[in-house]
Design a protein around this motif. Structure first.
Motif, PDB file in Angstrom:
ATOM      1  N   SER A  94       1.320   7.468  14.921  1.00 39.59           N
ATOM      2  CA  SER A  94       2.432   7.942  14.087  1.00 39.59           C
ATOM      3  C   SER A  94       2.383   7.297  12.717  1.00 39.59           C
ATOM      4  CB  SER A  94       3.774   7.632  14.749  1.00 39.59           C
ATOM      5  OG  SER A  94       3.985   6.242  14.824  1.00 39.59           O
ATOM      6  N   GLN A  95       3.060   7.953  11.762  1.00 45.52           N
ATOM      7  CA  GLN A  95       3.283   7.380  10.437  1.00 45.52           C
ATOM      8  C   GLN A  95       4.583   7.949   9.902  1.00 45.52           C
ATOM      9  OE1 GLN A  95       0.693   8.387   6.992  1.00 45.52           O
ATOM     10  NE2 GLN A  95       0.512   6.172   6.701  1.00 45.52           N
ATOM     11  N   GLU A  96       5.464   7.047   9.442  1.00 44.84           N
ATOM     12  CA  GLU A  96       6.770   7.499   8.959  1.00 44.84           C
ATOM     13  C   GLU A  96       7.278   6.551   7.879  1.00 44.84           C
ATOM     14  OE1 GLU A  96       9.365   7.495  12.285  1.00 44.84           O
ATOM     15  OE2 GLU A  96       9.098   5.359  12.719  1.00 44.84           O
ATOM     16  N   ALA A  97       8.214   7.058   7.082  1.00 44.93           N
ATOM     17  CA  ALA A  97       8.823   6.249   6.026  1.00 44.93           C
ATOM     18  C   ALA A  97       9.872   5.330   6.634  1.00 44.93           C
ATOM     19  CB  ALA A  97       9.460   7.163   4.978  1.00 44.93           C
ATOM     20  N   VAL A  98       9.896   4.082   6.145  1.00 44.56           N
ATOM     21  CA  VAL A  98      10.847   3.090   6.653  1.00 44.56           C
ATOM     22  C   VAL A  98      11.353   2.242   5.503  1.00 44.56           C
ATOM     23  CG1 VAL A  98       9.834   2.953   8.965  1.00 44.56           C
ATOM     24  CG2 VAL A  98       9.004   1.454   7.134  1.00 44.56           C
ATOM     25  N   VAL A  99      12.459   1.561   5.762  1.00 45.86           N
ATOM     26  CA  VAL A  99      12.972   0.577   4.813  1.00 45.86           C
ATOM     27  C   VAL A  99      12.359  -0.777   5.176  1.00 45.86           C
ATOM     28  CG1 VAL A  99      15.010  -0.606   3.943  1.00 45.86           C
ATOM     29  CG2 VAL A  99      15.117   1.841   4.511  1.00 45.86           C
ATOM     30  N   CYS A 100      11.685  -1.405   4.218  1.00 45.32           N
ATOM     31  CA  CYS A 100      11.048  -2.704   4.470  1.00 45.32           C
ATOM     32  C   CYS A 100      10.868  -3.431   3.146  1.00 45.32           C
ATOM     33  CB  CYS A 100       9.700  -2.514   5.175  1.00 45.32           C
ATOM     34  SG  CYS A 100       8.465  -1.614   4.225  1.00 45.32           S
ATOM     35  N   MET A 110       0.836  -1.207   0.000  1.00 43.65           N
ATOM     36  CA  MET A 110       0.000   0.000   0.000  1.00 43.65           C
ATOM     37  C   MET A 110       0.865   1.248   0.000  1.00 43.65           C
ATOM     38  SD  MET A 110      -3.066  -0.886   2.705  1.00 43.65           S
ATOM     39  CE  MET A 110      -2.074  -1.764   3.892  1.00 43.65           C
ATOM     40  N   SER A 111       0.267   2.322  -0.504  1.00 48.78           N
ATOM     41  CA  SER A 111       0.924   3.626  -0.438  1.00 48.78           C
ATOM     42  C   SER A 111       0.759   4.197   0.974  1.00 48.78           C
ATOM     43  CB  SER A 111       0.296   4.581  -1.451  1.00 48.78           C
ATOM     44  OG  SER A 111      -1.067   4.828  -1.095  1.00 48.78           O
ATOM     45  N   ALA A 112       1.414   5.319   1.258  1.00 51.81           N
ATOM     46  CA  ALA A 112       1.315   5.941   2.584  1.00 51.81           C
ATOM     47  C   ALA A 112      -0.115   6.370   2.876  1.00 51.81           C
ATOM     48  CB  ALA A 112       2.269   7.130   2.671  1.00 51.81           C
ATOM     49  N   GLN A 113      -0.810   6.915   1.876  1.00 56.50           N
ATOM     50  CA  GLN A 113      -2.192   7.349   2.090  1.00 56.50           C
ATOM     51  C   GLN A 113      -3.115   6.149   2.347  1.00 56.50           C
ATOM     52  OE1 GLN A 113      -3.782  10.008  -0.889  1.00 56.50           O
ATOM     53  NE2 GLN A 113      -5.904   9.598  -0.291  1.00 56.50           N
ATOM     54  N   ASP A 114      -2.922   5.083   1.568  1.00 52.10           N
ATOM     55  CA  ASP A 114      -3.747   3.894   1.777  1.00 52.10           C
ATOM     56  C   ASP A 114      -3.478   3.268   3.141  1.00 52.10           C
ATOM     57  OD1 ASP A 114      -4.934   4.187  -0.663  1.00 52.10           O
ATOM     58  OD2 ASP A 114      -3.680   2.709  -1.692  1.00 52.10           O
ATOM     59  N   ALA A 115      -2.217   3.329   3.590  1.00 49.67           N
ATOM     60  CA  ALA A 115      -1.864   2.767   4.890  1.00 49.67           C
ATOM     61  C   ALA A 115      -2.564   3.505   6.026  1.00 49.67           C
ATOM     62  CB  ALA A 115      -0.349   2.807   5.089  1.00 49.67           C
ATOM     63  N   ARG A 116      -2.868   4.752   5.796  1.00 51.52           N
ATOM     64  CA  ARG A 116      -3.609   5.517   6.809  1.00 51.52           C
ATOM     65  C   ARG A 116      -5.113   5.296   6.667  1.00 51.52           C
ATOM     66  NH1 ARG A 116      -6.062   7.025  10.185  1.00 51.52           N
ATOM     67  NH2 ARG A 116      -6.144   9.002  11.342  1.00 51.52           N
ATOM     68  N   MET A 117      -5.602   5.265   5.417  1.00 53.09           N
ATOM     69  CA  MET A 117      -7.029   5.155   5.164  1.00 53.09           C
ATOM     70  C   MET A 117      -7.600   3.775   5.506  1.00 53.09           C
ATOM     71  SD  MET A 117      -8.779   7.752   4.135  1.00 53.09           S
ATOM     72  CE  MET A 117     -10.137   6.914   3.305  1.00 53.09           C
ATOM     73  N   CYS A 118      -6.769   2.732   5.442  1.00 54.25           N
ATOM     74  CA  CYS A 118      -7.293   1.377   5.606  1.00 54.25           C
ATOM     75  C   CYS A 118      -7.859   1.130   7.003  1.00 54.25           C
ATOM     76  CB  CYS A 118      -6.219   0.337   5.287  1.00 54.25           C
ATOM     77  SG  CYS A 118      -4.886   0.247   6.479  1.00 54.25           S
ATOM     78  N   PHE A 119      -7.521   1.990   7.956  1.00 53.34           N
ATOM     79  CA  PHE A 119      -8.021   1.819   9.320  1.00 53.34           C
ATOM     80  C   PHE A 119      -9.322   2.576   9.575  1.00 53.34           C
ATOM     81  CE2 PHE A 119      -3.460   0.889   9.834  1.00 53.34           C
ATOM     82  CZ  PHE A 119      -3.544  -0.337  10.472  1.00 53.34           C
ATOM     83  N   GLU A 120      -9.801   3.285   8.569  1.00 52.95           N
ATOM     84  CA  GLU A 120     -11.077   3.986   8.729  1.00 52.95           C
ATOM     85  C   GLU A 120     -12.225   3.006   8.497  1.00 52.95           C
ATOM     86  OE1 GLU A 120     -11.425   7.068   9.721  1.00 52.95           O
ATOM     87  OE2 GLU A 120      -9.240   7.433   9.768  1.00 52.95           O
ATOM     88  N   ARG A 121     -13.307   3.206   9.212  1.00 54.83           N
ATOM     89  CA  ARG A 121     -14.463   2.320   9.049  1.00 54.83           C
ATOM     90  C   ARG A 121     -15.053   2.459   7.647  1.00 54.83           C
ATOM     91  NH1 ARG A 121     -19.015   2.510  13.309  1.00 54.83           N
ATOM     92  NH2 ARG A 121     -19.583   0.632  12.138  1.00 54.83           N
ATOM     93  N   HIS A 122     -15.403   1.315   7.068  1.00 55.56           N
ATOM     94  CA  HIS A 122     -16.020   1.225   5.739  1.00 55.56           C
ATOM     95  C   HIS A 122     -15.094   1.741   4.632  1.00 55.56           C
ATOM     96  CE1 HIS A 122     -19.477   0.275   8.101  1.00 55.56           C
ATOM     97  NE2 HIS A 122     -19.620   1.500   8.564  1.00 55.56           N
ATOM     98  N   ALA A 123     -13.795   1.734   4.893  1.00 54.88           N
ATOM     99  CA  ALA A 123     -12.835   2.065   3.846  1.00 54.88           C
ATOM    100  C   ALA A 123     -12.400   0.764   3.186  1.00 54.88           C
ATOM    101  CB  ALA A 123     -11.630   2.787   4.436  1.00 54.88           C
TER     102      ALA A 123
END
Length: 608
Positions: free
Chosen positions: A134-140, A65-78
């Protein structure tokens, strides 16, 4: 004016929603595995600790997922799987409602680490009890890793309702097995407390079944396959000889989703009916592929129940295709599937014939003789422990003499006697004791009476600790599926208490060195199979009691005085008194009546 109705805060609303989706750690694993499959993963790793209560980690090599999707996926009905109303009637993904991740994040500490395959960096998102931290860029690596810690940490009442670790682990294994069966092309692994439970490389469907349920199934699975314009049926059924004692290894999947259906189960069971012993159930893994417009998958919160718009056609087709496969089993009866009416019902353009019409089209059953072998049902637990007649050892005879001495001697507890000093006791045909009880005549079966006395005496001896064990001349090794092996290993204390000496012997294998001194060594495998089935259904405490009662019955059956057998007057008196001190003096351990009372009124009526 005071207003009473108000909107719930998001935190409370999320916890309420979580109650429907996240019932236990297995629910979390199910949702995360389904998301990984929907993301196109070809390899998924599951790591749990403390039965998932402390840690659940699911890693996959899916699309990420992208950074935005990683944040949005925790919203209800997303969700990424539903775009409009039309999509609701053509769902082919496993998850679609957009509630799973929001519900999990509401009752746990969640860390998400994800990266798109084409991206250089990934994103790490941390959420705790629905609070974004929090949300941050990481190597993974590319793909997605969910880490769920301390489930229900903020809802202690829910956490307290979780079962013991062995029970919760069993639920996790069940969910893992269902996903693994439906997706053999995906490499799956499961680790519990740093111990590898499953390592399932990519395989075909038949090999995946063998990986999950053991090598005993290899070569004993019959493939079924049928395709019509309405539905496609595929999968495997077990040959009748590998029947099970419960329904835990019966699986239906609709479009890759595991479901429960008593209606479809009945179609399979009736096809097997002539092949199975009493109280036995077939093994099967069956897949239905059907156009989503013909099935409603959203009638149950956990999506384990579905509704078809034409169940009758599916029933008839499933019943016939299973019978056809059974007809290829060696020495099995042959069935006639050429009836025009049945073909019209299944292949015709207009589905929906009645079950009565379907049943009339199926060929008549031919006589079928099961192989000559003794089968043991859960109702006949005690027969597992009995030795063949005529094979009593000197040790058993000595023990029988001791039991008789304890019974006929003067060691009974000081209680009111049921036979008066001047009562007359007569032994008839060296089998029955005749005495009086008040004005009535009492006729007692001495053999059954002694069984009841010994049975209750043995049950009382349980308070003294574990049973004695006899060493096997040739230790027996037994291989189990990974799930069954884990279940047995969590119950080793039961075996020790009951006199079994069991040790690990390689992967998913146990070796038995000793068994309770009271049971026959030839039935060790049957006993373990029955214990395993009961552990799945009843839990450890009830199984321990049940096995102990089975051993107690075996002791009573083998050690009771035989008939005919001469008893002295004092022996008869002590037997009658001991019998009526029992909790259930009227029936033997097997449920047979022990005595018959002839009242004075009955005698007078008979003699007029």
């Amino acid at each position: 004016m005071q207003h009473l109705i108000q909107l719930l805060p998001d935190a409370i609303a999320n916890q309420i929603a979580a109650g429907e989706v996240v019932q236990r750690p297995a629910s979390v694993i199910k949702e995360l595995l389904e998301n990984a499959i929907d993301a196109g993963a070809t390899k998924v790793e599951v790591d749990i600790k403390n039965a998932g209560k402390t840690l659940i980690r699911v890693s996959d090599n899916g699309c990420g997922m992208s950074a935005q999707d990683a944040r949005m996926c925790f919203e209800r009905h997303a969700t990424s799987k539903i775009k409009n109303q039309k999509d609701l009637f053509s769902i082919r993904t496993l998850g679609f409602r957009g509630e799973a991740l929001a519900s999990i994040a509401a009752v746990a500490q969640v860390k998400l680490r994800t990266r798109l395959h084409e991206a250089e960096l990934g994103t790490e998102t941390t959420i705790e009890a629905s609070n974004f931290l929090s949300q941050e860029a990481v190597v993974c690596p590319p793909g997605t890793m969910f880490e769920v810690k301390n489930l229900f940490f903020n809802v202690p009442a829910r956490r307290n309702f979780l079962k013991s670790n062995p029970v919760e682990t069993r639920h996790i294994l069940n969910e893992f097995i269902r996903v693994a069966l439906a997706h053999p092309a995906v490499h799956l692994s499961l680790t519990h407390n740093d111990t590898n439970v499953y390592q399932l490389p990519k395989s075909d469907q038949e090999e995946r079944i063998v990986q999950l349920f053991g090598s005993e199934l290899r070569g004993k699975l019959k493939e079924i396959e049928e395709t019509t314009g309405y539905v496609r049926i595929g999968g495997f059924i077990g040959e009748p000889e590998i029947y099970r004692k419960n329904r835990s290894e019966q699986f239906f999947f609709v479009n890759g989703r595991y479901i429960r259906s008593n209606y479809l189960n009945h179609a399979v069971f009736t096809a097997f009916e002539a092949f199975l012993p009493r109280d036995s159930y077939p093994f099967y893994v069956i897949f239905l592929e059907i156009d989503p417009v013909h099935v409603d998958i959203n009638i149950h919160p956990t999506k384990t129940e579905v509704k078809f718009d034409d169940e009758q056609t599916i029933y008839a087709l499933l019943h016939s295709v299973v019978k056809r496969a059974l007809g290829t089993v060696e020495n099995a009866p042959e069935f006639d599937f050429t009836d025009a009416d049945l073909k019209a019902a299944i292949y015709g353009s207009k589905p929906g014939r009645s079950p009565e019409a379907e049943s009339s089209t199926i060929g008549k059953k031919q006589s079928f003789q099961l192989p000559q072998q003794k089968t043991v049902s859960p109702k006949d637990w005690d027969t597992l422990y009995q030795r063949p007649q005529g094979q009593d050892t000197a040790k058993q005879e000595i023990q029988q003499v001791r039991n008789q001495q304890d019974l006929f001697g003067q060691k009974a507890a000081a209680k009111a006697e049921h036979v008066k000093e001047d009562s007359l006791l007569v032994q008839h045909q060296l089998r029955y004791i005749l005495t009086q009880k008040g004005p009535d005549l009492l006729i007692i079966d001495q053999h059954l009476a002694h069984q009841r006395i010994l049975y209750e005496s043995f049950l009382r001896s349980k308070e003294g600790g574990k049973l004695s064990s006899q060493q096997l001349l040739f230790p027996q090794t037994m291989e189990f599926s990974s799930a069954d092996y884990q279940l047995l290993m969590t119950s080793v204390d039961i075996f020790a208490k009951l006199g079994f000496e069991v040790k690990e012997f390689g992967k998913n294998t146990l070796i038995v060195y000793g068994v309770p001194a009271e049971i026959t060594t030839s039935k060790v495998k049957d006993i373990f199979g029955q214990i395993l089935d009961d552990l799945k259904q009843m839990g450890q405490s009830k199984v321990e009691s049940k096995v102990f009662e089975g051993i107690a019955k075996a002791v009573a059956y083998r050690s009771a005085v035989t008939s005919p057998h001469k008893l002295s007057s004092i022996e008869m008196k002590n037997m009658v008194n001991a019998l009526f001190r029992c909790e259930a003096p009227g029936f033997s351990p097997s449920g047979r009546p022990i005595y018959k009372v002839l009242s004075m009124q009955e005698l007078e009526q008979f003699f007029r």
